[in-house]
Enzyme design. Structure first.
Site, PDB file in Angstrom:
ATOM      1  CD  GLU A  91      -1.621  -0.877   3.396  1.00 40.91           C
ATOM      2  OE1 GLU A  91      -2.012   0.182   3.878  1.00 40.91           O
ATOM      3  OE2 GLU A  91      -2.035  -1.994   3.736  1.00 40.91           O
ATOM      4  CB  CYS A 104       3.115   7.459   3.176  1.00 44.07           C
ATOM      5  SG  CYS A 104       3.670   6.258   4.393  1.00 44.07           S
ATOM      6  CB  SER A 190      10.351   6.280   9.267  1.00 43.81           C
ATOM      7  OG  SER A 190       9.998   5.949  10.587  1.00 43.81           O
ATOM      8  CB  SER A 213      10.068   4.172  15.264  1.00 45.16           C
ATOM      9  OG  SER A 213       9.647   4.535  13.980  1.00 45.16           O
ATOM     10  CG  LEU A 214      12.273   7.087  21.667  1.00 48.94           C
ATOM     11  CD1 LEU A 214      13.583   6.342  21.742  1.00 48.94           C
ATOM     12  CD2 LEU A 214      12.453   8.535  22.173  1.00 48.94           C
ATOM     13  CG  ASN A 289      -4.011   5.288  13.231  1.00 55.25           C
ATOM     14  OD1 ASN A 289      -5.147   5.747  13.317  1.00 55.25           O
ATOM     15  ND2 ASN A 289      -3.048   5.861  12.548  1.00 55.25           N
TER      16      ASN A 289
HETATM   17  N1  SAH Z   1       9.908   0.518   9.950  1.00 56.56           N
HETATM   18  C1  SAH Z   1       9.918   1.946   9.982  1.00 56.56           C
HETATM   19  C2  SAH Z   1       8.746   2.559   9.227  1.00 56.56           C
HETATM   20  C3  SAH Z   1       7.460   2.132   9.819  1.00 56.56           C
HETATM   21  S1  SAH Z   1       5.991   3.056   9.671  1.00 56.56           S
HETATM   22  C4  SAH Z   1       9.926   2.418  11.412  1.00 56.56           C
HETATM   23  O1  SAH Z   1       9.770   1.607  12.300  1.00 56.56           O
HETATM   24  O2  SAH Z   1      10.110   3.605  11.641  1.00 56.56           O
HETATM   25  C5  SAH Z   1       6.234   4.654  10.217  1.00 56.56           C
HETATM   26  C6  SAH Z   1       5.829   4.945  11.642  1.00 56.56           C
HETATM   27  O3  SAH Z   1       4.495   4.558  11.959  1.00 56.56           O
HETATM   28  C7  SAH Z   1       6.731   4.268  12.637  1.00 56.56           C
HETATM   29  O4  SAH Z   1       7.122   5.206  13.601  1.00 56.56           O
HETATM   30  C8  SAH Z   1       5.825   3.233  13.228  1.00 56.56           C
HETATM   31  O5  SAH Z   1       6.277   2.848  14.495  1.00 56.56           O
HETATM   32  C9  SAH Z   1       4.505   3.961  13.239  1.00 56.56           C
HETATM   33  N2  SAH Z   1       3.315   3.105  13.382  1.00 56.56           N
HETATM   34  C10 SAH Z   1       3.128   1.851  12.936  1.00 56.56           C
HETATM   35  N3  SAH Z   1       1.903   1.411  13.286  1.00 56.56           N
HETATM   36  C11 SAH Z   1       1.305   2.396  13.952  1.00 56.56           C
HETATM   37  C12 SAH Z   1       0.035   2.538  14.573  1.00 56.56           C
HETATM   38  N4  SAH Z   1      -0.862   1.551  14.564  1.00 56.56           N
HETATM   39  N5  SAH Z   1      -0.228   3.714  15.169  1.00 56.56           N
HETATM   40  C13 SAH Z   1       0.668   4.717  15.172  1.00 56.56           C
HETATM   41  N6  SAH Z   1       1.878   4.651  14.620  1.00 56.56           N
HETATM   42  C14 SAH Z   1       2.203   3.497  14.022  1.00 56.56           C
END
Ligand code: SAH
Length: 344
Positions: A91, A104, A190, A213-214, A289
């Site tokens: 997607e 994205c 990211s 992503s912390l 989410n």
């Molecule tokens: N693998 C990468 C990109 C992932 S998606 C990463 O970990 O950064 C981008 C961001 O969305 C990441 O910070 C991920 O942790 C966050 N993310 C994934 N699922 C989510 C959700 N259900 N709610 C909020 N943020 C989410």
């Protein structure tokens, strides 16, 4: 294996042309044909007919078919489910911001990082995406909508640094002037924090924005929701971020999904504040989410406000991410998961 021409640089296309008995300038003509939207070599009329037939035998122009398209009635966000050559689906989301159209995109089919709150990783990693498959999401959306994409975030399905070479190739190709011509400064990558690869990225000299992503203030909490935290401690991650900033001079954007009762207390905020204080960075708060598979709940408005104010006390620049495409499940992996469920 046929050469995947959309994943190739003009110099590589020239080598391909020469290997098929043609002058090297044919490489540039193939490249231009691709970005004029040719989806078969026969459509590249600047090439001699016999060479086109040779290319059909030896090379492939990959395509992505739009399997589903959802348009948000709230903000015009468009979510695509693309079907790739082998039937796999990925997607991508097209968002309209004041600073330009942003896409994205995903970097892998599935993901093996296993973050507890993320829908993309539930079935593990299926396969990495090629550079062409990443470019195609932009090319196909631009064609479909008749609009240009000026910003890209690698925040879709997958862990970009777990598909390192293809992602670097994608970044360099997307940046080419006669190609998509997207400025590297307009691209965010990211990562969940693969430390060695972050160091490698810093050495590439590509001025992309790094998002990290912390999602938790300490090892104990991070390990509960992100398996990668068992491999790298928060201290190691932050040290890598500091090296990245020192080497590139670029601000890091930390992402923090706020999950009610898990990582959103004022003391969590204070810990995050201490951790990031004094760094050239930005803290991006994302109310989680909720996904079907887990019972994570988005933080209350007051908790978000309190978290923000507490972190700001440490002189950190904090923003709460706007939520686009709320009516079309626009977050990570949700549409693909839904599609799979419908089939299985
Ligand atoms: N693998 C990468 C990109 C992932 S998606 C990463 O970990 O950064 C981008 C961001 O969305 C990441 O910070 C991920 O942790 C966050 N993310 C994934 N699922 C989510 C959700 N259900 N709610 C909020 N943020 C989410």
């Amino acid at each position: 294996m046929k050469a995947d021409v959309l994943s190739m640089f003009p110099t590589e296309l020239s080598e391909l042309a020469v290997s098929l008995g043609q002058p090297s300038y044919r490489g540039k003509q193939i490249f231009e044909g691709l970005y004029k939207g040719a989806d078969s070599f026969y459509a590249m009329t600047s090439l001699p007919e016999r060479f086109r037939a040779l290319l059909e035998e030896n090379a492939i122009i990959k395509t992505a078919a739009v399997k589903r398209k959802l348009v948000s009635k709230i903000d015009g966000t468009v979510k695509y489910l693309y079907e790739l050559y082998d039937g796999e689906t990925v997607e991508s989301v097209f968002m309209r911001y004041k600073h330009g159209n942003t896409m994205c995109i995903s970097t892998q089919v599935g993901c093996r990082m296993g973050c507890a709150f993320c829908a993309s990783t539930k079935a593990g990693l299926v396969r990495p995406l090629s550079a062409s498959e990443m470019l195609l999401k932009i090319i196909t959306a631009e064609k479909d909508l008749g609009e240009w994409v000026s910003n890209v975030v690698l925040m879709g399905m997958g862990e970009p640094l777990d598909n390192y070479d293809n992602v670097i190739r994608f970044l360099k190709l997307a940046n080419l002037e006669n190609g998509l011509n997207i400025g590297l400064r307009h691209i965010s990558l990211s990562t969940c924090g693969l430390v060695e690869k972050m160091d490698k990225l810093a050495d590439e000299g590509l001025p992309v924005t790094l998002s990290v992503s912390l999602h938790a203030p300490n090892d104990e909490k991070r390990r509960q929701i992100m398996p990668v935290a068992n491999k790298y401690s928060v201290a190691e991650l932050i040290a890598a971020c500091k090296r990245y900033i020192a080497k590139t001079g670029r601000r890091i954007s930390f992402e923090y999904s706020l999950i009610s009762g898990v990582n959103d207390s004022p003391s969590d905020a204070a810990e995050v504040g201490k951790l990031l204080s004094g760094m050239l960075c930005h803290l991006n708060l994302i109310p989680v989410n909720p996904i079907k598979e887990k019972s994570f709940v988005r933080s209350e408005k007051n908790a978000i406000k309190l978290f923000t104010e507490t972190a700001e006390k440490y002189k950190i620049n904090v923003t709460v991410r706007r939520h686009l495409g709320a009516d079309i499940n626009a977050s990570c992996g949700q549409l693909r998961a839904e599609d799979k469920n419908a089939i299985n």
